[in-house]
Design an enzyme around this catalytic site. Structure first.
Site, PDB file in Angstrom:
ATOM      1  N   ALA A  38       0.856  -1.185   0.000  1.00  0.00           N
ATOM      2  CA  ALA A  38       0.000   0.000   0.000  1.00  0.00           C
ATOM      3  C   ALA A  38       0.892   1.235   0.000  1.00  0.00           C
ATOM      4  O   ALA A  38       2.099   1.149   0.259  1.00  0.00           O
ATOM      5  CB  ALA A  38      -0.922   0.006   1.224  1.00  0.00           C
ATOM      6  N   LYS A  39       0.299   2.369  -0.294  1.00  0.00           N
ATOM      7  CA  LYS A  39       1.038   3.636  -0.240  1.00  0.00           C
ATOM      8  C   LYS A  39       0.034   4.774  -0.202  1.00  0.00           C
ATOM      9  O   LYS A  39      -1.129   4.611  -0.578  1.00  0.00           O
ATOM     10  CB  LYS A  39       1.936   3.800  -1.464  1.00  0.00           C
ATOM     11  CG  LYS A  39       3.169   4.630  -1.204  1.00  0.00           C
ATOM     12  CD  LYS A  39       4.218   3.846  -0.454  1.00  0.00           C
ATOM     13  CE  LYS A  39       5.553   4.584  -0.416  1.00  0.00           C
ATOM     14  NZ  LYS A  39       6.640   3.742   0.062  1.00  0.00           N
ATOM     15  N   GLY A  40       0.486   5.930   0.229  1.00  0.00           N
ATOM     16  CA  GLY A  40      -0.419   7.073   0.260  1.00  0.00           C
ATOM     17  C   GLY A  40       0.269   8.300   0.784  1.00  0.00           C
ATOM     18  O   GLY A  40       1.500   8.366   0.881  1.00  0.00           O
TER      19      GLY A  40
END
Length: 429
Positions: free
Chosen positions: A114-116
């Site tokens: 995931a990333k953000g």
């Protein structure tokens, strides 16, 4: 002029997603990946975009946009950093989330990707404003993150303090009897807030280790080797620190404030002290300020891009004189540039191996929190080196067996692990 800048900015954003997809497709073609599993892996599972208001120090309200993209969780909870930078958008988050999936799979961790982050320049806000922005973003994410669901970590322009704010905010939304079981909702925390010894240096130390393994493989000494570092943040500093301790010399360094060069060597400790005092590299007197475009053309043995993505392109790849490029950043080399570099015989230590020390260190912190354990710095560093060496050796084996480059080999190992998981588990329903 403005239109041209917008076009260039848009092309850069699209380039990261395009790069990771081309890398994925290249490896998938090599192994003839199951077509049904390919359909799953080429898209993200979930994409969250949140807009939230925050009161500024002057009493005015500003509205911010935050992102969290969850690519895949077939191997375990989503895992990946949160960055605060003007370039953060949904395409950048998609690309970075995919890279995290391949990175955790390659490392053999029980994680997905995931990333953000938030689309801001944190330098424009006070510490109090950044705290309120972080806490409000955490609240907006709600139950889309969690210690067994999605575990954020520091990334560009975020740090242990950011993680401590996220932890406190998240735990404040839980009932009293749940709070003690949520300490591992984030990693990269300060030691006093449940962080792990060695997590601060894990990414940079991992970059150094990969260079060390490369040197051992090629029977060369790191003593007196010249290296350059793009990005002198947490990753760049620690990679340079450990290389200098082996007798190597940093002759060039670049950040957003400027580019420095000294062929006789730049003291890592002295430069770090100056940066801590001034907040930038520019103005440092023990090195010469040179044009930024000259950085990658400096005559050196080792190049460490440890800033943002798409820094090495077909426009500057021909200038590179280094024998090895150790990718401290995510996606710093675009696909056309990589082809040019490989044709010239330059070794590229791919990002999903080279900077994986960070997520490995995060895994160790997560484990300690989960199990109620506290490990020493020596234990963490020893475990980290062992795991990275295993990945390095696996990649070399695939390079030899399949006659592919190191990045393709790393992707093959990661994708085959995911393919096996799906084949064994089946697809619901």
């Amino acid at each position: 002029m403005i239109t041209e800048k917008l076009k260039e900015k848009k092309a850069t954003k699209q380039g990261m997603l395009s790069n990771v997809m081309r890398q994925f497709n290249n490896a998938s073609d090599k192994i003839q990946l199951n077509s049904n599993i390919r359909k799953i892996l080429e898209i993200t599972n979930n994409e969250l975009v949140v807009h939230f208001p925050v009161k500024m120090d002057n009493g005015e309200v500003a509205v911010f946009t935050g992102y969290r993209v969850q690519h895949n969780n077939a191997l375990g909870p989503y895992k990946g950093g949160l960055r605060y930078h003007p370039t953060v958008d949904i395409d950048a988050a998609r690309a970075l989330a995919m890279w995290m999936t391949w990175k955790t799979a390659l490392a053999g961790l029980p994680y997905g990707g995931a990333k953000g982050g938030i689309q801001i320049d944190p330098k424009k806000y006070s510490t109090a404003e950044l705290e309120r922005i972080t806490r409000r973003f955490t609240y907006a994410l709600g139950d889309n993150i969690g210690p067994e669901l999605d575990i954020p970590a520091p990334d560009v322009n975020t740090n242990p303090q950011t993680m401590a704010w996220i932890l406190d905010t998240y735990m404040s939304t839980k009932s009293p009897n749940e709070r003690s079981t949520n300490l591992h909702v984030v990693t990269g925390k300060p030691i006093g807030a449940g962080g792990s010894e060695g997590r601060d240096r894990a990414t940079g130390y991992g970059v150094f280790l990969c260079i060390k393994f490369w040197a051992e493989q090629n029977e060369v000494s790191l003593r007196d080797k010249k290296f350059i570092v793009q990005g002198f943040g947490n990753v760049g500093y620690w990679a340079a620190y450990f290389l200098e301790s082996e007798g190597a010399k940093m002759i060039g360094v670049q950040d957003a404030s400027g580019t420095l060069y000294n062929n006789n060597g730049i003291s890592v400790g002295s430069l770090a002290a100056y940066q801590n005092a001034t907040g930038a590299l520019s103005g440092y007197t023990n090195a010469e300020a040179i044009p930024g475009n000259d950085f990658f053309g400096l005559d050196c043995d080792i190049c460490i891009p440890a800033a943002l993505g798409n820094q090495i392109t077909e426009h500057n790849a021909g200038d590179i004189k280094a024998k090895v490029i150790a990718e401290g950043a995510n996606g710093p080399t675009d696909v056309p540039a990589e082809a040019m570099l490989l044709e010239r015989g330059i070794t590229i230590i791919p990002d999903i191996l080279c900077n994986s020390g960070g997520v490995i260190g995060s895994y160790y912190e997560w484990l300690q929190n989960r199990n109620g354990e506290i490990w020493t710095l020596e234990e963490v560093m020893e475990k980290l080196e062992k795991k990275l060496r295993t990945s390095f050796e696996k990649i070399n084996k695939v390079v030899g067996e399949r006659k592919v480059d190191a990045r393709t080999a790393a992707f093959i190992i990661a994708i085959e692990r995911l393919e096996q998981a799906y084949l064994q588990r089946g697809i619901f329903p």
